[in-house]
Design a protein around this motif. Structure first.
Motif, PDB file in Angstrom:
ATOM      1  N   THR A  16     -50.915 -14.412  14.828  1.00  0.00           N
ATOM      2  CA  THR A  16     -50.277 -14.676  16.123  1.00  0.00           C
ATOM      3  C   THR A  16     -51.125 -14.151  17.276  1.00  0.00           C
ATOM      4  N   ILE A  17     -51.178 -14.943  18.366  1.00  0.00           N
ATOM      5  CA  ILE A  17     -51.841 -14.556  19.614  1.00  0.00           C
ATOM      6  C   ILE A  17     -50.766 -14.345  20.674  1.00  0.00           C
ATOM      7  N   VAL A  18     -50.895 -13.241  21.436  1.00  0.00           N
ATOM      8  CA  VAL A  18     -49.918 -12.901  22.473  1.00  0.00           C
ATOM      9  C   VAL A  18     -50.648 -12.515  23.749  1.00  0.00           C
ATOM     10  N   THR A  19     -49.898 -12.388  24.850  1.00  0.00           N
ATOM     11  CA  THR A  19     -50.498 -11.936  26.106  1.00  0.00           C
ATOM     12  C   THR A  19     -50.941 -10.488  25.977  1.00  0.00           C
ATOM     13  N   GLY A  20     -52.022 -10.154  26.715  1.00  0.00           N
ATOM     14  CA  GLY A  20     -52.605  -8.829  26.574  1.00  0.00           C
ATOM     15  C   GLY A  20     -51.982  -7.761  27.440  1.00  0.00           C
ATOM     16  N   GLY A  21     -51.300  -8.163  28.535  1.00  0.00           N
ATOM     17  CA  GLY A  21     -50.679  -7.181  29.411  1.00  0.00           C
ATOM     18  C   GLY A  21     -51.655  -6.449  30.299  1.00  0.00           C
ATOM     19  N   PHE A  42     -48.177 -10.947  33.542  1.00  0.00           N
ATOM     20  CA  PHE A  42     -47.438 -11.114  32.291  1.00  0.00           C
ATOM     21  C   PHE A  42     -47.245  -9.767  31.599  1.00  0.00           C
ATOM     22  N   PRO A  43     -46.061  -9.518  31.056  1.00  0.00           N
ATOM     23  CA  PRO A  43     -45.896  -8.344  30.189  1.00  0.00           C
ATOM     24  C   PRO A  43     -46.742  -8.505  28.931  1.00  0.00           C
ATOM     25  N   GLU A  44     -47.028  -7.423  28.277  1.00  0.00           N
ATOM     26  CA  GLU A  44     -47.735  -7.476  27.003  1.00  0.00           C
ATOM     27  C   GLU A  44     -46.821  -8.060  25.925  1.00  0.00           C
TER      28      GLU A  44
END
Length: 274
Positions: A205-210, A215-217
């Motif tokens: 899974t890839i998510v936002t880095g924060g 964007f929140p992490e």
């Protein structure tokens, strides 16, 4: 064909005047920042009204699908509340207002995904406290960043836009990179500058880095579809999006409550070091 030629001949003076008028208006807008801003805002207002009317008609025929999505979302939220209650004897306080982020819902009334620089129009604007550089998501994942507003509408720079660059990371071990789009597939974006040492696995899974106030992490983006090592000894990762970017209806605008304080502090630090 002959009638068309006669029409242009009979009205050549008016048509010439109208063409010169449009050219003059175009030069005026491009050469003056105030006129440019006014024109963009007016275009947003007029375009938003048209898109809103069209969206009302199409939404009527999609109510069953939307109700199903709402049911699934409510089920998910209820399960999250239940899990939180297991770890706390106290009741959840829904009046807390000092969280670093909170969310405002909006409806998508126009969605482009076939161009290289795609934008999305929503039915909320500056009167709803929507401002430029606010992040936008759905319950499935990342959508984009607000790039323009009028009173009642706003446009979002989609992640399917070659100008889009968003900090993202691997969920399991926090190797960071930059999320971009190569225009080939609306369901797949690219995560660049992932170091060679990163343990990439298809399906991770890839998510936002924060690493910003937008964007929140940990906001979901997608899963690793493929990856390739480049000449600069880093990976380019193909990320299959959780969101179906061709079928967006309801979105959430992320409103950071502490962004101004953070940005002012960083600006003051930079000034002090110069």
């Amino acid at each position: 064909m002959q009638h068309i030629l006669f029409f242009f001949i009979r009205n050549k003076n008016f048509l010439l005047f109208f063409a010169l008028f449009l050219i003059a208006i175009s030069f005026t807008i491009q050469s003056n920042s105030y006129h440019t801003s006014s024109f963009v805002s007016s275009a947003n207002f007029l375009g938003g009204g048209v898109y809103s009317a069209r969206s009302s008609v199409t939404d009527y025929f999609g109510l069953e699908t939307e109700n199903q999505k709402l049911t699934e979302e409510n089920t998910y939220l209820r399960s999250q509340i239940t899990q939180l209650q297991r770890f706390s004897e106290a009741k959840i306080d829904t009046t807390i207002t000092n969280a670093p982020f909170y969310f405002k819902a909006a409806k998508v009334i126009n969605n482009n995904y076939t161009q290289s620089k795609n934008n999305i129009t929503i039915n909320k604007g500056s009167r709803d406290s929507i401002v430029i550089d606010q992040g936008v998501i759905t319950t499935q994942g990342l959508v984009g960043i607000v790039n323009n507003t009028s009173g009642g509408y706003a446009t979002i720079q989609s992640i399917l836009n070659t100008n889009s660059e968003i900090n993202a990371k691997l969920k399991k071990d926090s190797h960071f990179g930059t999320l971009v789009w190569d225009t080939r597939d609306p369901n797949v974006v690219q995560l660049r500058q992932i170091p060679r040492l990163a343990p990439l696995v298809v399906g991770d899974t890839i998510v936002t880095g924060g690493k910003s106030t937008i964007f929140p992490e940990g906001i979901l983006i997608g899963t690793i579809k493929d990856f390739v090592l480049t000449d600069d000894d880093s990976y380019v990762v193909d990320v299959h999006l959780f969101n179906d970017m061709t079928n967006l209806k309801q979105v959430y605008i992320i409103k950071p409550t502490q962004a101004t304080e953070i940005l002012n502090l960083e600006a003051a630090t930079e000034d002090a070091e110069q």
